[in-house]
Design a protein around this motif. Structure first.
Motif, PDB file in Angstrom:
ATOM      1  N   MET A   1       0.849  -1.190   0.000  1.00 47.01           N
ATOM      2  CA  MET A   1       0.000   0.000   0.000  1.00 47.01           C
ATOM      3  C   MET A   1       0.884   1.239   0.000  1.00 47.01           C
ATOM      4  O   MET A   1       2.058   1.190   0.379  1.00 47.01           O
ATOM      5  CB  MET A   1      -0.910   0.016   1.238  1.00 47.01           C
ATOM      6  CG  MET A   1      -0.180   0.222   2.547  1.00 47.01           C
ATOM      7  SD  MET A   1      -1.303   0.403   3.937  1.00 47.01           S
ATOM      8  CE  MET A   1      -0.127   0.700   5.270  1.00 47.01           C
ATOM      9  N   ARG A   2       0.306   2.368  -0.429  1.00 42.86           N
ATOM     10  CA  ARG A   2       1.070   3.592  -0.495  1.00 42.86           C
ATOM     11  C   ARG A   2       0.894   4.431   0.782  1.00 42.86           C
ATOM     12  O   ARG A   2      -0.195   4.516   1.346  1.00 42.86           O
ATOM     13  CB  ARG A   2       0.679   4.404  -1.722  1.00 42.86           C
ATOM     14  CG  ARG A   2       1.296   3.845  -3.002  1.00 42.86           C
ATOM     15  CD  ARG A   2       1.023   4.720  -4.186  1.00 42.86           C
ATOM     16  NE  ARG A   2      -0.346   4.565  -4.652  1.00 42.86           N
ATOM     17  CZ  ARG A   2      -0.819   5.178  -5.736  1.00 42.86           C
ATOM     18  NH1 ARG A   2      -0.036   5.983  -6.436  1.00 42.86           N
ATOM     19  NH2 ARG A   2      -2.059   4.985  -6.117  1.00 42.86           N
ATOM     20  N   THR A   3       1.977   5.060   1.188  1.00 43.52           N
ATOM     21  CA  THR A   3       1.973   5.973   2.324  1.00 43.52           C
ATOM     22  C   THR A   3       2.690   7.255   1.918  1.00 43.52           C
ATOM     23  O   THR A   3       3.554   7.240   1.028  1.00 43.52           O
ATOM     24  CB  THR A   3       2.689   5.365   3.544  1.00 43.52           C
ATOM     25  OG1 THR A   3       4.076   5.176   3.227  1.00 43.52           O
ATOM     26  CG2 THR A   3       2.068   4.037   3.950  1.00 43.52           C
ATOM     27  N   LEU A   4       2.342   8.353   2.572  1.00 49.03           N
ATOM     28  CA  LEU A   4       3.040   9.615   2.376  1.00 49.03           C
ATOM     29  C   LEU A   4       3.908   9.854   3.596  1.00 49.03           C
ATOM     30  O   LEU A   4       3.404   9.964   4.711  1.00 49.03           O
ATOM     31  CB  LEU A   4       2.052  10.757   2.186  1.00 49.03           C
ATOM     32  CG  LEU A   4       2.670  12.122   1.824  1.00 49.03           C
ATOM     33  CD1 LEU A   4       3.369  12.058   0.477  1.00 49.03           C
ATOM     34  CD2 LEU A   4       1.616  13.215   1.819  1.00 49.03           C
ATOM     35  N   GLN A   5       5.231   9.957   3.385  1.00 47.56           N
ATOM     36  CA  GLN A   5       6.176   9.999   4.496  1.00 47.56           C
ATOM     37  C   GLN A   5       6.998  11.286   4.483  1.00 47.56           C
ATOM     38  O   GLN A   5       7.477  11.721   3.430  1.00 47.56           O
ATOM     39  CB  GLN A   5       7.125   8.801   4.440  1.00 47.56           C
ATOM     40  CG  GLN A   5       6.425   7.457   4.515  1.00 47.56           C
ATOM     41  CD  GLN A   5       7.393   6.289   4.442  1.00 47.56           C
ATOM     42  OE1 GLN A   5       8.600   6.473   4.231  1.00 47.56           O
ATOM     43  NE2 GLN A   5       6.888   5.080   4.622  1.00 47.56           N
ATOM     44  N   TYR A   6       7.161  11.850   5.676  1.00 49.76           N
ATOM     45  CA  TYR A   6       8.092  12.955   5.874  1.00 49.76           C
ATOM     46  C   TYR A   6       9.456  12.361   6.155  1.00 49.76           C
ATOM     47  O   TYR A   6       9.617  11.533   7.053  1.00 49.76           O
ATOM     48  CB  TYR A   6       7.644  13.827   7.050  1.00 49.76           C
ATOM     49  CG  TYR A   6       8.699  14.798   7.533  1.00 49.76           C
ATOM     50  CD1 TYR A   6       8.971  15.963   6.827  1.00 49.76           C
ATOM     51  CD2 TYR A   6       9.432  14.533   8.684  1.00 49.76           C
ATOM     52  CE1 TYR A   6       9.952  16.845   7.259  1.00 49.76           C
ATOM     53  CE2 TYR A   6      10.408  15.414   9.127  1.00 49.76           C
ATOM     54  CZ  TYR A   6      10.666  16.575   8.409  1.00 49.76           C
ATOM     55  OH  TYR A   6      11.630  17.439   8.846  1.00 49.76           O
TER      56      TYR A   6
ATOM     57  N   ALA B   1      12.609  14.506   5.621  1.00 52.69           N
ATOM     58  CA  ALA B   1      13.552  15.580   5.935  1.00 52.69           C
ATOM     59  C   ALA B   1      12.825  16.900   5.723  1.00 52.69           C
ATOM     60  O   ALA B   1      11.743  16.922   5.109  1.00 52.69           O
ATOM     61  CB  ALA B   1      14.793  15.506   5.045  1.00 52.69           C
ATOM     62  N   PRO B   2      13.362  18.013   6.243  1.00 54.89           N
ATOM     63  CA  PRO B   2      12.682  19.294   6.068  1.00 54.89           C
ATOM     64  C   PRO B   2      12.298  19.550   4.610  1.00 54.89           C
ATOM     65  O   PRO B   2      13.122  19.446   3.706  1.00 54.89           O
ATOM     66  CB  PRO B   2      13.707  20.312   6.574  1.00 54.89           C
ATOM     67  CG  PRO B   2      14.469  19.558   7.621  1.00 54.89           C
ATOM     68  CD  PRO B   2      14.579  18.168   7.076  1.00 54.89           C
ATOM     69  N   ARG B   3      10.988  19.834   4.406  1.00 56.91           N
ATOM     70  CA  ARG B   3      10.408  20.142   3.104  1.00 56.91           C
ATOM     71  C   ARG B   3      10.554  18.990   2.109  1.00 56.91           C
ATOM     72  O   ARG B   3      10.586  19.210   0.893  1.00 56.91           O
ATOM     73  CB  ARG B   3      11.021  21.431   2.524  1.00 56.91           C
ATOM     74  CG  ARG B   3      10.735  22.659   3.375  1.00 56.91           C
ATOM     75  CD  ARG B   3      11.338  23.914   2.777  1.00 56.91           C
ATOM     76  NE  ARG B   3      11.010  25.076   3.599  1.00 56.91           N
ATOM     77  CZ  ARG B   3       9.911  25.816   3.468  1.00 56.91           C
ATOM     78  NH1 ARG B   3       9.020  25.504   2.538  1.00 56.91           N
ATOM     79  NH2 ARG B   3       9.699  26.854   4.261  1.00 56.91           N
ATOM     80  N   ASN B   4      10.595  17.782   2.605  1.00 53.51           N
ATOM     81  CA  ASN B   4      10.734  16.632   1.720  1.00 53.51           C
ATOM     82  C   ASN B   4       9.734  15.548   2.104  1.00 53.51           C
ATOM     83  O   ASN B   4       9.778  15.019   3.217  1.00 53.51           O
ATOM     84  CB  ASN B   4      12.159  16.066   1.771  1.00 53.51           C
ATOM     85  CG  ASN B   4      12.395  15.042   0.678  1.00 53.51           C
ATOM     86  OD1 ASN B   4      12.257  15.361  -0.504  1.00 53.51           O
ATOM     87  ND2 ASN B   4      12.744  13.830   1.046  1.00 53.51           N
ATOM     88  N   LEU B   5       8.827  15.238   1.177  1.00 50.96           N
ATOM     89  CA  LEU B   5       7.848  14.169   1.361  1.00 50.96           C
ATOM     90  C   LEU B   5       8.057  13.119   0.289  1.00 50.96           C
ATOM     91  O   LEU B   5       8.394  13.440  -0.856  1.00 50.96           O
ATOM     92  CB  LEU B   5       6.420  14.721   1.268  1.00 50.96           C
ATOM     93  CG  LEU B   5       6.033  15.824   2.250  1.00 50.96           C
ATOM     94  CD1 LEU B   5       4.615  16.307   1.965  1.00 50.96           C
ATOM     95  CD2 LEU B   5       6.148  15.326   3.687  1.00 50.96           C
ATOM     96  N   VAL B   6       7.843  11.866   0.646  1.00 46.92           N
ATOM     97  CA  VAL B   6       8.074  10.757  -0.275  1.00 46.92           C
ATOM     98  C   VAL B   6       6.853   9.849  -0.259  1.00 46.92           C
ATOM     99  O   VAL B   6       6.330   9.511   0.816  1.00 46.92           O
ATOM    100  CB  VAL B   6       9.328   9.955   0.131  1.00 46.92           C
ATOM    101  CG1 VAL B   6       9.475   8.726  -0.745  1.00 46.92           C
ATOM    102  CG2 VAL B   6      10.567  10.831   0.020  1.00 46.92           C
ATOM    103  N   VAL B   7       6.402   9.450  -1.446  1.00 46.65           N
ATOM    104  CA  VAL B   7       5.370   8.416  -1.540  1.00 46.65           C
ATOM    105  C   VAL B   7       6.077   7.066  -1.544  1.00 46.65           C
ATOM    106  O   VAL B   7       6.896   6.780  -2.425  1.00 46.65           O
ATOM    107  CB  VAL B   7       4.528   8.573  -2.817  1.00 46.65           C
ATOM    108  CG1 VAL B   7       3.517   7.425  -2.919  1.00 46.65           C
ATOM    109  CG2 VAL B   7       3.808   9.913  -2.816  1.00 46.65           C
ATOM    110  N   ALA B   8       5.787   6.248  -0.520  1.00 50.14           N
ATOM    111  CA  ALA B   8       6.484   4.972  -0.366  1.00 50.14           C
ATOM    112  C   ALA B   8       5.481   3.820  -0.344  1.00 50.14           C
ATOM    113  O   ALA B   8       4.389   3.939   0.223  1.00 50.14           O
ATOM    114  CB  ALA B   8       7.301   4.972   0.928  1.00 50.14           C
ATOM    115  N   ASP B   9       5.846   2.729  -0.977  1.00 50.19           N
ATOM    116  CA  ASP B   9       5.052   1.500  -0.923  1.00 50.19           C
ATOM    117  C   ASP B   9       5.497   0.684   0.282  1.00 50.19           C
ATOM    118  O   ASP B   9       6.688   0.364   0.431  1.00 50.19           O
ATOM    119  CB  ASP B   9       5.243   0.686  -2.203  1.00 50.19           C
ATOM    120  CG  ASP B   9       4.615   1.361  -3.410  1.00 50.19           C
ATOM    121  OD1 ASP B   9       3.498   1.886  -3.267  1.00 50.19           O
ATOM    122  OD2 ASP B   9       5.254   1.388  -4.478  1.00 50.19           O
ATOM    123  N   THR B  10       4.555   0.359   1.153  1.00 47.66           N
ATOM    124  CA  THR B  10       4.864  -0.430   2.341  1.00 47.66           C
ATOM    125  C   THR B  10       3.922  -1.627   2.412  1.00 47.66           C
ATOM    126  O   THR B  10       2.850  -1.635   1.800  1.00 47.66           O
ATOM    127  CB  THR B  10       4.713   0.410   3.627  1.00 47.66           C
ATOM    128  OG1 THR B  10       3.362   0.883   3.715  1.00 47.66           O
ATOM    129  CG2 THR B  10       5.663   1.605   3.609  1.00 47.66           C
TER     130      THR B  10
END
Length: 348
Positions: A1-6, A8-17
């Motif tokens: 499933m996809r998650t939205l992860q913080y 680092a400052p001003r950096n978000l990543v869409v990650a599959d977990t």
């Protein structure tokens, strides 16, 4: 499933977990809508790196539907429409025993201290899950948590029908406090410097003041027919504005001032994250003003951000008079527009 992860400052990543089934006492929620609050922005800007652990899935304002049930969570069923109360308290510390669960000494703020709602499936303790009224749309239901915060603020002020209330600061929480106060029968004016915000607040039927061009203390005196304001909420703005309105309370010998934020409102700085500011500092500054004005009949208090289970229940009233359904509440403007994972692509 996809998650939205913080990460680092001003950096978000869409990650599959990997999606995991709910454990004993948990339910799994398919997240429908998730909102972002000021705390989430502090996290995104890196202001809370001393507290959060990365990568962090944040976003504690949400609504969704139960998709799976863990053992021993029999009060829930697949398909139930829910939100989450993201402040699990232990119920046994001195603060909890005194009825102040929102400042539990062992509080776990979900979305700061543990993962939160910006994921497709979210496993949560059943004790934190709150059933939604069938009549409440899921996009509006994502506002239950911030409305519960403002219900808490207004309840603690003990305002009564007909009170004249001044809200200093017209951001989302300020507008929701104004909405709840009017829902409770108060007459409300909002002091706000931003022209766009003032226009939107005026469209909701509230009187507004631009303190840069209007003598707010004089305006309030005329509005209150010389009696002064009954309650002032500082949410947070510039402390000087509160002092100006509060001085008229001192002259009249009556009134209440409620600080609803942290050191940010006193210091006027945008780099002081609310949840990492020292509670002792807030208490000390409030105590100083309280000591100065108490002899003049003015009650000054500070309310830590949060709410109790009672406030959450009030934000979920199912009758036609519910706060979120009220024309005074800007739900249509504050509710999340979308929560589909495809809309997270900007973070890549």
């Amino acid at each position: 499933m996809r998650t939205l992860q913080y990460t680092a400052p001003r950096n978000l990543v869409v990650a599959d977990t990997e999606r995991t089934p709910p454990a004993a006492g948990e339910v799994q929620i398919g997240v429908a809508f998730a909102g972002l609050c000021g705390t989430d922005l502090h996290i995104f800007h890196g202001d809370m790196d001393s507290r959060v652990t990365t990568p962090l899935v944040f976003g504690h304002e949400m609504s969704g539907v139960v998709t799976a049930i863990g053992p021993h969570a029999r009060e829930w069923a697949v398909g139930d429409r829910v939100t989450v109360m993201p402040l699990p308290w232990d119920g046994v510390c001195p603060a909890c025993r005194a009825g102040h669960e929102h400042i539990c000494q062992n509080l776990d703020f979900i979305g700061i201290d543990s993962p939160d709602a910006l994921q497709e499936r979210w496993n949560m303790p059943a004790s934190t899950v709150v059933r939604l009224p069938e009549s409440m749309p899921l996009d509006v239901a994502a506002l239950v948590e911030p409305v519960a915060v403002t219900v808490h603020d207004v309840r603690r002020s003990e305002l009564t029908i007909g009170d004249r209330v001044v809200v200093i600061g017209g951001g989302p929480i300020g507008v929701l406090i104004a909405s709840v106060a009017r829902h409770k029968g108060a007459e409300v004016v909002v002091i706000e410097m931003d022209e766009r915000r003032r226009s939107q607040i005026s469209d909701l039927g509230f009187a507004t003041i631009d303190p840069r061009v209007t003598d707010q203390a004089g305006w309030v005196e005329e509005w209150a027919q010389g009696a002064g304001a009954d309650v002032v909420f500082e949410v947070p703005s510039q402390f000087a504005l509160t002092q100006a309105v509060g001085t008229t309370m001192v002259e009249r010998g009556r009134g209440k001032i409620i600080f609803t934020a942290s050191l940010l409102s006193f210091q006027g700085g945008i780099n002081v994250p609310g949840y990492t500011a020292a509670k002792s500092g807030v208490a000390g500054l409030t105590r100083a003003l309280s000591n100065e004005w108490a002899a003049h009949g003015v009650n000054v208090n500070a309310i830590a951000p949060g709410y109790t289970a009672t406030d959450n229940t009030a934000a979920l009233q199912a009758d036609a008079d519910t706060i979120l359904a009220s024309p005074y509440c800007p739900a249509s403007r504050l509710r999340p527009r979308s929560s589909k994972p495809d809309d997270w692509e900007f973070a890549r």
